[in-house]
Write an enzyme that holds these catalytic residues in place. Structure first.
Site, PDB file in Angstrom:
ATOM      1  NE  ARG A 182      -3.257  -7.531  -7.255  1.00 20.88           N
ATOM      2  CZ  ARG A 182      -3.010  -8.025  -6.079  1.00 20.88           C
ATOM      3  NH1 ARG A 182      -2.845  -9.217  -6.446  1.00 20.88           N
ATOM      4  NH2 ARG A 182      -3.502  -7.467  -4.806  1.00 20.88           N
TER       5      ARG A 182
ATOM      6  NE  ARG B 200      -3.803  -4.779   2.944  1.00 16.95           N
ATOM      7  CZ  ARG B 200      -2.708  -3.996   2.555  1.00 16.95           C
ATOM      8  NH1 ARG B 200      -2.390  -2.995   2.383  1.00 16.95           N
ATOM      9  NH2 ARG B 200      -2.092  -4.779   1.081  1.00 16.95           N
TER      10      ARG B 200
END
Length: 389
Positions: free
Chosen positions: A145, A233
């Site tokens: 991606r 994250r």
């Protein structure tokens, strides 16, 4: 509890439904996630209007809970954090050619370069502003991606170091994103870690002085300690929802869902057996009963796939949506429950009071909890509870 909503016109208008956001739950979830990755800094990802919870209030709650960084996918989100007076480190990463990168650099926001063209535009913005860009280089380790695959990324690495010598950028981060960390024992995770380690090795060999290496998302934070590196994250987990509900449900992890969506019943009326309900009459009453209309619909982010499927709590009991979800409303068959117009229907919440959760809704519609909370629309007011509200 009626809620008000300030429309773009500035008028204050009543609305019969609301999303109640528990800021203390967000802070506590961040604290719990820090315990999952005790050796790493923590970036609370607040993209997508903080997964529907409200960008600035959620960001402040996350920082209060111990977040070191904030992550905002889109540039306007990152700039809005700065405009709100938030001074914590912020990383932003999603933009196209011609984006206002100069504004980002002036605001002291870290920026990611996913491809060579982005690196060139960051350098140009640095020249215009006279500001050294704090740069994170994103390597595609296998998600397929964002970011560049290793060979192109290595070329970008060397170009970044050349720009660093000019004073235009400071290469502070190497990062990537996991594709299948939410699948227990998935070998692809180890494969991505190996590629990431090679990228870090190349950066160090080239003389880069990287401050943070970061790879772990929510699932990686919770279940893949070897992916923690210098910074984790978490996104959805910050808001109390597990990315692995089957193997690591939220209560087991120690997370509390922070959003509760509720509405005031609109029309409550008796109905005979054989009464069709809502468009297409996909639900028909089987006995004498009571129908109650909830004034929220797919224009508010209630999935149409929830028709005849999703649970709602009313009068302390869970019932399923009867018939099709409409644009502005849906119907419940509440049987003989003693309900009246104005009483509260709870679509989902933390589950602590017997109400459904966002995960229950996701299971009912064949989706994921992420889409349930992020799709609650802007015309539904966010009402904040807890310290900092």
């Amino acid at each position: 509890m009626a809620a008000t909503l300030r429309w773009q016109t500035g008028a204050v208008t009543y609305y019969p439904g609301r999303a109640v956001v528990d800021l203390d739950a967000i802070a506590a979830n961040v604290g719990r996630l820090r315990e999952c990755a005790p050796t790493a800094q923590l970036m609370a990802v607040v993209k997508g209007d903080a997964y529907g919870h409200g960008l600035v209030p959620a960001a402040r709650a996350a920082l209060r809970g111990g977040a070191d960084w904030l992550g905002a996918a889109q540039l306007p989100e990152a700039l809005a954090l700065r405009a709100a007076g938030i001074t914590a480190p912020v990383l932003t990463w999603l933009y196209g050619p011609g984006a206002p990168l100069a504004d980002v650099l002036r605001a002291g926001i870290d920026i990611s370069a996913p491809a060579p063209w982005a690196l060139a535009e960051i350098a140009a913005a640095a020249r215009v502003t006279g500001t050294t860009a704090r740069l994170h280089l994103k390597v595609d380790t296998g998600l397929g991606r964002g970011g560049s695959f290793l060979d192109t990324w290595t070329e970008m690495l060397h170009e970044s170091l050349r720009l660093e010598a000019e004073g235009l950028v400071r290469l502070v981060g190497v990062w990537s994103h996991l594709a299948r960390a939410d699948e227990d024992g998935q070998p692809g995770v180890s494969d991505q870690i190996a590629v990431f380690d090679e990228a870090v090795r190349r950066a160090e060999a080239a003389g880069a002085r990287v401050e943070v290496r970061h790879l772990a998302n929510s699932a990686g934070t919770i279940a893949v300690p070897q992916a923690h590196y210098d910074l984790v994250r978490p996104g959805i987990a910050v808001y109390g929802l597990s990315p692995m509900p089957q193997t690591h449900p939220s209560p087991q992890v120690g997370l509390t869902p922070a959003m509760r969506v509720e509405a005031d019943l609109h029309v409550v009326k008796g109905a005979e057996a054989g009464q069709g309900v809502s468009y297409g009459h996909t639900y028909v009453t089987s006995a004498l009963t009571t129908l109650a209309t909830v004034p929220l619909g797919y224009a508010d982010g209630i999935p149409r796939r929830a028709s005849n499927a999703a649970p709602v709590q009313v009068a302390g009991r869970q019932v399923r949506i009867a018939g099709r979800v409409c644009m502005d409303q849906f119907v419940l068959d509440v049987g003989d429950l003693p309900v009246a117009a104005g009483e509260k229907a709870v679509l989902f919440g933390s589950g602590s009071q017997g109400e459904p959760t966002a995960q229950d809704w996701a299971d009912a519609v064949g989706g994921i909890s992420y889409e349930i909370v992020t799709q609650i629309g802007p015309r539904v007011p966010r009402v904040y509870r807890g310290t900092g509200a």
